[in-house]
Design a protein around this motif. Structure first.
Motif, mmCIF file in Angstrom:
data_model
loop_
_atom_site.group_PDB
_atom_site.id
_atom_site.type_symbol
_atom_site.label_atom_id
_atom_site.label_comp_id
_atom_site.label_asym_id
_atom_site.label_seq_id
_atom_site.Cartn_x
_atom_site.Cartn_y
_atom_site.Cartn_z
ATOM 1 N N MET A 189 -65.852 -156.150 78.591
ATOM 2 C CA MET A 189 -65.163 -156.230 77.441
ATOM 3 C C MET A 189 -63.881 -156.934 78.016
ATOM 4 O O MET A 189 -63.289 -156.879 78.973
ATOM 5 N N GLY A 190 -63.656 -158.075 77.154
ATOM 6 C CA GLY A 190 -62.349 -159.135 77.553
ATOM 7 C C GLY A 190 -61.374 -158.879 76.158
ATOM 8 O O GLY A 190 -61.749 -158.888 74.988
ATOM 9 N N VAL A 191 -60.122 -158.926 76.559
ATOM 10 C CA VAL A 191 -59.131 -158.486 75.689
ATOM 11 C C VAL A 191 -58.044 -159.763 75.936
ATOM 12 O O VAL A 191 -57.629 -159.967 76.696
ATOM 13 N N VAL A 192 -57.686 -160.014 74.453
ATOM 14 C CA VAL A 192 -56.522 -161.102 74.387
ATOM 15 C C VAL A 192 -55.821 -160.428 73.237
ATOM 16 O O VAL A 192 -56.099 -159.510 72.522
ATOM 17 N N VAL A 193 -54.634 -160.967 73.013
ATOM 18 C CA VAL A 193 -53.517 -160.383 72.033
ATOM 19 C C VAL A 193 -52.791 -161.420 71.305
ATOM 20 O O VAL A 193 -52.674 -162.471 71.968
ATOM 21 N N GLN A 194 -52.415 -161.125 69.954
ATOM 22 C CA GLN A 194 -51.761 -162.205 69.090
ATOM 23 C C GLN A 194 -50.440 -162.396 69.974
ATOM 24 O O GLN A 194 -49.957 -161.287 70.381
ATOM 25 N N THR A 195 -50.069 -163.652 69.858
ATOM 26 C CA THR A 195 -48.830 -164.007 70.564
ATOM 27 C C THR A 195 -47.505 -163.293 70.215
ATOM 28 O O THR A 195 -46.523 -163.224 70.983
ATOM 29 N N THR A 196 -47.493 -162.772 68.948
ATOM 30 C CA THR A 196 -46.369 -162.122 68.369
ATOM 31 C C THR A 196 -46.539 -160.755 68.328
ATOM 32 O O THR A 196 -45.674 -159.823 67.766
ATOM 33 N N GLU A 197 -47.443 -159.970 69.017
ATOM 34 C CA GLU A 197 -47.633 -158.750 68.959
ATOM 35 C C GLU A 197 -46.541 -157.894 69.973
ATOM 36 O O GLU A 197 -46.072 -158.615 70.874
ATOM 37 N N SER A 198 -46.291 -156.484 69.531
ATOM 38 C CA SER A 198 -45.467 -155.962 70.232
ATOM 39 C C SER A 198 -46.044 -155.266 71.730
ATOM 40 O O SER A 198 -47.255 -154.895 71.662
ATOM 41 N N LEU A 199 -45.161 -155.541 72.858
ATOM 42 C CA LEU A 199 -45.842 -155.186 74.057
ATOM 43 C C LEU A 199 -46.105 -153.824 74.280
ATOM 44 O O LEU A 199 -47.300 -153.402 74.898
ATOM 45 N N ASP A 200 -45.618 -152.905 73.548
ATOM 46 C CA ASP A 200 -45.723 -151.435 73.653
ATOM 47 C C ASP A 200 -46.931 -151.290 72.876
ATOM 48 O O ASP A 200 -48.063 -150.301 73.500
ATOM 49 N N ASN A 201 -47.256 -151.519 71.723
ATOM 50 C CA ASN A 201 -48.459 -151.530 70.909
ATOM 51 C C ASN A 201 -49.619 -151.915 71.875
ATOM 52 O O ASN A 201 -50.849 -151.206 72.069
ATOM 53 N N PHE A 202 -49.434 -153.202 72.305
ATOM 54 C CA PHE A 202 -50.611 -153.608 73.049
ATOM 55 C C PHE A 202 -50.909 -152.743 74.409
ATOM 56 O O PHE A 202 -52.240 -152.380 74.530
ATOM 57 N N SER A 203 -49.639 -152.445 75.126
ATOM 58 C CA SER A 203 -49.894 -151.428 76.194
ATOM 59 C C SER A 203 -50.982 -150.311 75.808
ATOM 60 O O SER A 203 -51.790 -149.802 76.559
ATOM 61 N N ASN A 204 -50.494 -149.797 74.783
ATOM 62 C CA ASN A 204 -50.973 -148.374 74.286
ATOM 63 C C ASN A 204 -52.627 -148.677 73.918
ATOM 64 O O ASN A 204 -53.249 -147.782 74.319
ATOM 65 N N ILE A 205 -52.671 -149.827 73.161
ATOM 66 C CA ILE A 205 -54.119 -150.212 72.988
ATOM 67 C C ILE A 205 -54.980 -150.330 74.274
ATOM 68 O O ILE A 205 -56.162 -149.678 74.430
ATOM 69 N N VAL A 206 -54.520 -150.871 75.280
ATOM 70 C CA VAL A 206 -55.249 -151.365 76.374
ATOM 71 C C VAL A 206 -55.474 -149.945 77.239
ATOM 72 O O VAL A 206 -56.591 -149.605 77.821
ATOM 73 N N LYS A 207 -54.484 -149.171 77.207
ATOM 74 C CA LYS A 207 -54.655 -147.867 77.976
ATOM 75 C C LYS A 207 -55.881 -147.075 77.443
ATOM 76 O O LYS A 207 -56.533 -146.415 78.150
ATOM 77 N N ASN A 208 -56.033 -147.304 75.960
ATOM 78 C CA ASN A 208 -57.365 -146.400 75.394
ATOM 79 C C ASN A 208 -58.493 -147.187 75.568
ATOM 80 O O ASN A 208 -59.642 -146.606 75.628
ATOM 81 N N LEU A 209 -58.432 -148.451 75.657
ATOM 82 C CA LEU A 209 -59.553 -149.509 75.720
ATOM 83 C C LEU A 209 -60.399 -149.369 76.899
ATOM 84 O O LEU A 209 -61.851 -149.232 76.828
ATOM 85 N N VAL A 210 -59.796 -149.010 78.044
ATOM 86 C CA VAL A 210 -60.461 -149.096 79.333
ATOM 87 C C VAL A 210 -61.353 -147.929 79.510
ATOM 88 O O VAL A 210 -62.337 -147.793 80.146
ATOM 89 N N LYS A 211 -61.202 -146.957 78.574
ATOM 90 C CA LYS A 211 -62.021 -145.606 78.753
ATOM 91 C C LYS A 211 -63.564 -146.117 77.897
ATOM 92 O O LYS A 211 -64.466 -145.337 77.900
ATOM 93 N N ARG A 212 -63.437 -147.372 77.178
ATOM 94 C CA ARG A 212 -64.521 -147.804 76.272
ATOM 95 C C ARG A 212 -65.429 -148.773 76.993
ATOM 96 O O ARG A 212 -66.517 -149.161 76.139
ATOM 97 N N GLY A 213 -65.306 -148.981 78.057
ATOM 98 C CA GLY A 213 -66.211 -149.971 78.756
ATOM 99 C C GLY A 213 -66.124 -149.773 80.231
ATOM 100 O O GLY A 213 -65.369 -149.069 80.931
ATOM 101 N N LYS A 214 -67.142 -150.447 81.041
ATOM 102 C CA LYS A 214 -67.331 -150.081 82.290
ATOM 103 C C LYS A 214 -66.138 -151.046 83.085
ATOM 104 O O LYS A 214 -65.835 -151.009 84.228
ATOM 105 N N GLU A 215 -66.164 -152.630 82.398
ATOM 106 C CA GLU A 215 -65.538 -153.476 83.026
ATOM 107 C C GLU A 215 -64.405 -153.905 81.660
ATOM 108 O O GLU A 215 -64.871 -154.262 80.832
ATOM 109 N N CYS A 216 -63.264 -154.009 82.100
ATOM 110 C CA CYS A 216 -62.318 -154.383 81.004
ATOM 111 C C CYS A 216 -61.244 -155.159 81.649
ATOM 112 O O CYS A 216 -60.413 -155.176 82.459
ATOM 113 N N ARG A 217 -61.500 -156.734 81.077
ATOM 114 C CA ARG A 217 -60.890 -157.688 81.527
ATOM 115 C C ARG A 217 -59.504 -158.055 80.495
ATOM 116 O O ARG A 217 -59.734 -158.457 79.496
ATOM 117 N N VAL A 218 -58.172 -157.873 80.914
ATOM 118 C CA VAL A 218 -57.320 -158.000 79.789
ATOM 119 C C VAL A 218 -56.457 -159.378 80.051
ATOM 120 O O VAL A 218 -55.931 -159.324 81.262
#
Ligand code: SF4
Length: 218
Positions: A155-184
């Motif tokens: 899984m490869g993750v990118v983020v909208q340039t204007t996104e909140s860092l807190d929201n992004f961090s929270n999403i990534v924290k949960n995303l890592v549970k959904r794949g074997k490899e998560c490149r952020v």
């Protein structure tokens, strides 16, 4: 009420760059076309209309001349089509936005399933999605939305340039549970990061964003 003005108030680098490109071109051409709103600011858009910029929603509305690509970027195939049509293309895509498109494309070429954190209706995200068209892509705006992403190998993750860092961090924290490899890749732009950091340093109860005079009048 105390009002806090962040040090980096006013137009950001990407907006200034887009406006300068248009102003330079208007010295050479009386009329130029913009594919969508160049930036999100109604006063500036009205001013540009008076100066000779014609805003169009589709390339089919432009028969000849110069077309400017908005700061939020567009579907890269539109740029190719405009050039094939013989139009002069001025690409005002903010370099930070172009970088998100490049990284998403790189990840898709390496067979990563793409997750884009942001708003699917935002022009920037539409452009990023188009840059990986045909590939399995998910756009999520919050941690709840990641539930619909199936467990995956890469899984490869990118983020909208204007996104909140807190929201992004929270999403990534949960995303890592959904794949074997998560490149952020944290593709939030530097200007936005600095503004978020400055705001956090203050003791602020409420944030009102004034992006234009029209917003103020409403
Ligand atoms: S990515 Fe950052 S610098 Fe570029 S237009 Fe958006 S806010 Fe401005």
């Amino acid at each position: 009420m105390q009002v806090f003005l962040p040090p980096e108030i006013g137009f950001c680098f990407g907006v200034k760059r887009a406006l300068n490109l248009v102003i330079d071109e208007l010295k050479r051409e009386e009329k130029i076309y913009s594919l969508g709103d160049l930036i999100h600011n109604p006063q500036v858009i009205e001013d540009l209309k008076r100066k000779g910029v014609v805003f169009v929603s589709s390339l089919s509305q432009v028969k000849k001349g110069t077309v400017i690509i908005r700061s939020h970027g567009v579907d890269p195939s539109l740029i190719r089509k405009a050039r094939e049509k013989g139009l002069k293309v001025i690409d005002a895509t903010c370099p930070y936005v172009a970088k998100v498109q490049r990284i998403a494309k790189f990840l898709s070429q390496k067979s990563y399933r793409i997750v884009i954190v942001g708003l699917s209706t935002h022009p920037e995200i539409k452009g990023v999605m188009a840059s990986v068209a045909g590939k399995k892509t998910y756009v999520v705006k919050d941690a709840q939305e990641i539930e619909r992403i199936p467990f995956t190998g890469k899984m490869g993750v990118v983020v909208q340039t204007t996104e909140s860092l807190d929201n992004f961090s929270n999403i990534v924290k949960n995303l890592v549970k959904r794949g074997k490899e998560c490149r952020v890749f944290n593709t939030i732009c530097k200007v936005i990061r600095r503004r978020q950091e400055e705001t956090k340093l203050q003791e602020i109860d409420q944030v009102d964003l004034l992006s234009s005079l029209l917003t103020l009048q409403r």
